[in-house]
Design an enzyme around this catalytic site. Structure first.
Site, PDB file in Angstrom:
ATOM      1  N   SER A 150      36.533  84.663 -10.505  1.00 58.10           N
ATOM      2  CA  SER A 150      36.794  84.272 -11.891  1.00 58.10           C
ATOM      3  C   SER A 150      35.887  83.092 -12.269  1.00 58.10           C
ATOM      4  O   SER A 150      34.682  83.161 -12.064  1.00 58.10           O
ATOM      5  CB  SER A 150      38.284  83.949 -12.063  1.00 58.10           C
ATOM      6  OG  SER A 150      38.637  83.866 -13.415  1.00 58.10           O
TER       7      SER A 150
ATOM      8  N   ARG B  12      50.325  79.022 -20.198  1.00 57.21           N
ATOM      9  CA  ARG B  12      50.360  79.732 -18.924  1.00 57.21           C
ATOM     10  C   ARG B  12      50.912  81.144 -19.088  1.00 57.21           C
ATOM     11  O   ARG B  12      50.483  82.081 -18.402  1.00 57.21           O
ATOM     12  CB  ARG B  12      51.204  78.942 -17.932  1.00 57.21           C
ATOM     13  CG  ARG B  12      51.240  79.517 -16.540  1.00 57.21           C
ATOM     14  CD  ARG B  12      49.885  79.513 -15.884  1.00 57.21           C
ATOM     15  NE  ARG B  12      49.974  79.767 -14.443  1.00 57.21           N
ATOM     16  CZ  ARG B  12      48.938  79.883 -13.638  1.00 57.21           C
ATOM     17  NH1 ARG B  12      47.709  79.786 -14.120  1.00 57.21           N
ATOM     18  NH2 ARG B  12      49.095  80.099 -12.358  1.00 57.21           N
TER      19      ARG B  12
ATOM     20  N   ASP C 169      40.916  95.148 -13.998  1.00 59.65           N
ATOM     21  CA  ASP C 169      40.742  93.784 -14.517  1.00 59.65           C
ATOM     22  C   ASP C 169      40.273  93.889 -15.974  1.00 59.65           C
ATOM     23  O   ASP C 169      39.150  94.328 -16.235  1.00 59.65           O
ATOM     24  CB  ASP C 169      39.710  93.050 -13.659  1.00 59.65           C
ATOM     25  CG  ASP C 169      39.514  91.593 -14.086  1.00 59.65           C
ATOM     26  OD1 ASP C 169      40.041  91.192 -15.140  1.00 59.65           O
ATOM     27  OD2 ASP C 169      38.822  90.865 -13.345  1.00 59.65           O
TER      28      ASP C 169
ATOM     29  N   HIS D  92      43.145  91.292 -12.971  1.00 56.95           N
ATOM     30  CA  HIS D  92      42.305  90.148 -12.614  1.00 56.95           C
ATOM     31  C   HIS D  92      42.799  89.461 -11.335  1.00 56.95           C
ATOM     32  O   HIS D  92      42.013  88.997 -10.520  1.00 56.95           O
ATOM     33  CB  HIS D  92      42.299  89.168 -13.783  1.00 56.95           C
ATOM     34  CG  HIS D  92      41.303  88.057 -13.650  1.00 56.95           C
ATOM     35  ND1 HIS D  92      39.955  88.286 -13.557  1.00 56.95           N
ATOM     36  CD2 HIS D  92      41.447  86.714 -13.604  1.00 56.95           C
ATOM     37  CE1 HIS D  92      39.311  87.131 -13.458  1.00 56.95           C
ATOM     38  NE2 HIS D  92      40.195  86.164 -13.476  1.00 56.95           N
ATOM     39  N   ASP D  93      44.109  89.396 -11.176  1.00 55.44           N
ATOM     40  CA  ASP D  93      44.705  88.742 -10.007  1.00 55.44           C
ATOM     41  C   ASP D  93      44.275  89.361  -8.682  1.00 55.44           C
ATOM     42  O   ASP D  93      44.465  88.744  -7.623  1.00 55.44           O
ATOM     43  CB  ASP D  93      46.238  88.822 -10.088  1.00 55.44           C
ATOM     44  CG  ASP D  93      46.838  87.549 -10.656  1.00 55.44           C
ATOM     45  OD1 ASP D  93      46.072  86.612 -10.953  1.00 55.44           O
ATOM     46  OD2 ASP D  93      48.070  87.500 -10.813  1.00 55.44           O
TER      47      ASP D  93
END
Lengths: 375, 375
Positions: free
Chosen positions: A154, A224, A319, A352-353
């Site tokens: 990232s 968040r 992602d 994405h994680d």
């Protein structure tokens, strides 16, 4: 197959830099500190160092645990250790909390020597390029002339990319994972929502909330929550939470009804309990500003022509924050400028994680690539 | 080709219902009002009525302008009028502000007769099914036994779908555009962020902000910003805004730097200036709750077997809020229960918002379909 293990107990260290640091934003820091951790042993030739760069909410605590906090496991612990892809029997691995951070390096919550109060809103904007410069200063201090590799996912991947451009002679390999050569309008839009949530929180006090003894937790939690939506794929959320109702049926209330609501609230509140809002703001701007091709009229191929590192670029199918297409922009530009690049698009449901997870195919690619990195 | 035109000047009307209305949430309204508009003329057989259902922020003002507000054009004006796809030379078109709304129908800002104060937080939750019931009561009042068609996009499409299930004998055609049979976890997650932004705004006062003479504008603006990101495609944002910098270069500030930031802030602030926060909250919950198959063990085919309307289902390629896949779930379930259904997947860069736009292929499909609707 080698048995792999964690690096075990680790201890953060602190480096102090007393020379004034001029930043690309025009700001100047009279001096600064970086906290960092190392795993493995620097070899005699000082040729086996690998720098791991962190993303938005990451830190220098990349692997292992602390003696007094056995549950506080480094954020990329699954990747680093004896027998792991970043094998500490071979490599000397460094994790560093970036400038502007909130895990011990100089940041907005640090004392501004000119005022004796926390920097707060006066802390200058920092760019990826600034971070890389400070990481190079740390490398100097540690006697590391050249990194065997710089690795990041990232925003961390953007730092690896920038290393290859800023210090082509000091990096052997750049591992650019789940990254992009610059943010899209949609990426910036999500960051802007996060920023507005914090900036408009009445407890933000223009960034000087430290003096008021409060924290803009509401805004930070919202920021968040938005972030978490973009880290997970639609499919992963469907798998994990779907439309699961806490009470089995609608109860018609603004309390938690669907489990996904509970997850987001928990993640938001937890994060707001320890992360610094000014660091969050700064870091979203760092992301927005990153655009190495900007100075070359947007021509990424020309931009990357100055690199001499070899590249591994990795993306994940689901992602949607930085899609595989964004990684391919980097790969294509590298190919067009005759660089050596390997590319892996990993099939994963995690979004994405995924770059943080121990997916066999993904770790297999990293292991194979890193096994061939000469030290 | 027929020359098409707007319906011109229109006048909202008001219908009052004095019987208590029991809602699916368990709440009861002692009576309620709906504001609505009509375009075209009801024929002698009362067989040419078309109901247009609105989405999250829509209203009864679907077409035309007001005499004293020539700039206030209905939200689907491009679709409705003489010679337009919903041809008012043929159809009698009705737009209605849904119960719980903030454009004149009874909602949280209305006076609760039991207290003499605005309903605020006490206004009951309303479901799509409740809305359809009240729309049926309005049809009764207007002497319309059966709609030639019920049409809607997004949440409006869910109402069209629900009409086919709740009143199969009273609807000839259901036009379900850019919709889904239920929200995904990701859809709910975005709604939850919007809700938390409003609920946590200190000016929300537990929903009773009317009495405090304030409005939770910060939260509402944030909610709308999040919404806007999901209405536009990544590609549309890239086309419209890309990484355009307001000052041509980074200026390192939290003021607007990228044009996308300006767009989002403007949209958020504008919306917060006129929309009611409680209505926004309620409507996101209405979206979350919609799941007609829930009562049938999640079996959409069995759920739709009770419908007798013919269907047109339309999706847009870049809509990532309700992807074409979600429309196909409806289409497949209709096919499996032997219903008549036409499906069009429109190539468009505009994302979810495409359903509001005058895209030739899209309007061509609607024109062709509606030309064959018997009245």
């Amino acid at each position: 197959m080698t048995q792999s293990s964690s690096v075990g107990i680790v201890t953060p260290q602190r480096a102090r830099f007393d020379a004034p640091l001029k930043l690309r934003s025009g700001g100047v820091l009279p001096g600064f500190e970086l906290v960092y951790e190392t795993y493995g042993t620097l070899n005699a030739a000082r040729s086996n160092a690998v720098l791991v760069c962190h993303a938005l909410s990451g830190s220098h605590h990349v692997a292992g645990v602390y003696a007094d906090q056995p549950g506080n496991v480094g954020w990329w612990d699954n990747l680093i250790g004896p027998g792991r892809p970043l094998d500490t029997d071979k490599f000397f691995v460094i994790g560093v909390n970036n400038l502007g951070g909130c895990y011990g390096s100089t940041g907005p919550a640090s004392i501004n020597p000119a005022t004796g109060k926390p920097w707060g809103a006066d802390f200058p904007f920092v760019t990826v390029e600034d971070w890389v410069d400070t990481q190079a200063l740390l490398a100097d201090m540690l006697g590391i002339e050249r990194f065997a590799a710089v690795v990041g996912g990232s925003l961390g991947g953007m730092q690896a990319l920038s290393w290859a451009l800023q210090y082509p002679g000091r990096i052997g390999h750049a591992l650019v994972i789940a990254a992009a050569p610059k943010l899209t309008a949609q990426n910036i839009a999500f960051n802007e929502v996060a920023r507005q949530a914090i900036l408009k929180d009445p407890q933000f006090h223009g960034g000087n909330y430290y003096e008021h003894g409060v924290v803009p937790t509401r805004g930070l939690a919202l920021a968040r929550m938005v972030g978490h939506i973009t880290y997970l794929s639609d499919d992963a959320m469907a798998e994990k939470f779907g439309r699961q109702l806490r009470h089995g049926k609608p109860v018609y209330s603004y309390d938690v009804e669907f489990e996904i609501e509970s997850y987001l609230r928990y993640q938001g509140d937890k994060f707001a309990g320890f992360f610094d809002a000014n660091t969050y703001l700064l870091t979203t701007k760092t992301l927005d500003y990153f655009d190495p091709a900007f100075a070359h009229g947007g021509d990424l191929t020309r931009t990357l022509s100055s690199a001499s590192a070899e590249f591994l670029v990795v993306s994940f199918t689901t992602d949607w924050r930085f899609t595989p297409q964004r990684s391919k922009e980097i790969v294509n530009a590298l190919l067009h400028s005759d660089k050596r690049v390997s590319y892996a698009e990993i099939d994963s449901v995690a979004g994405h994680d995924a770059f943080l997870l121990d997916e066999p195919l993904y770790h297999g690619v990293l292991s194979a690539y890193l096994a061939n990195v000469q030290v």
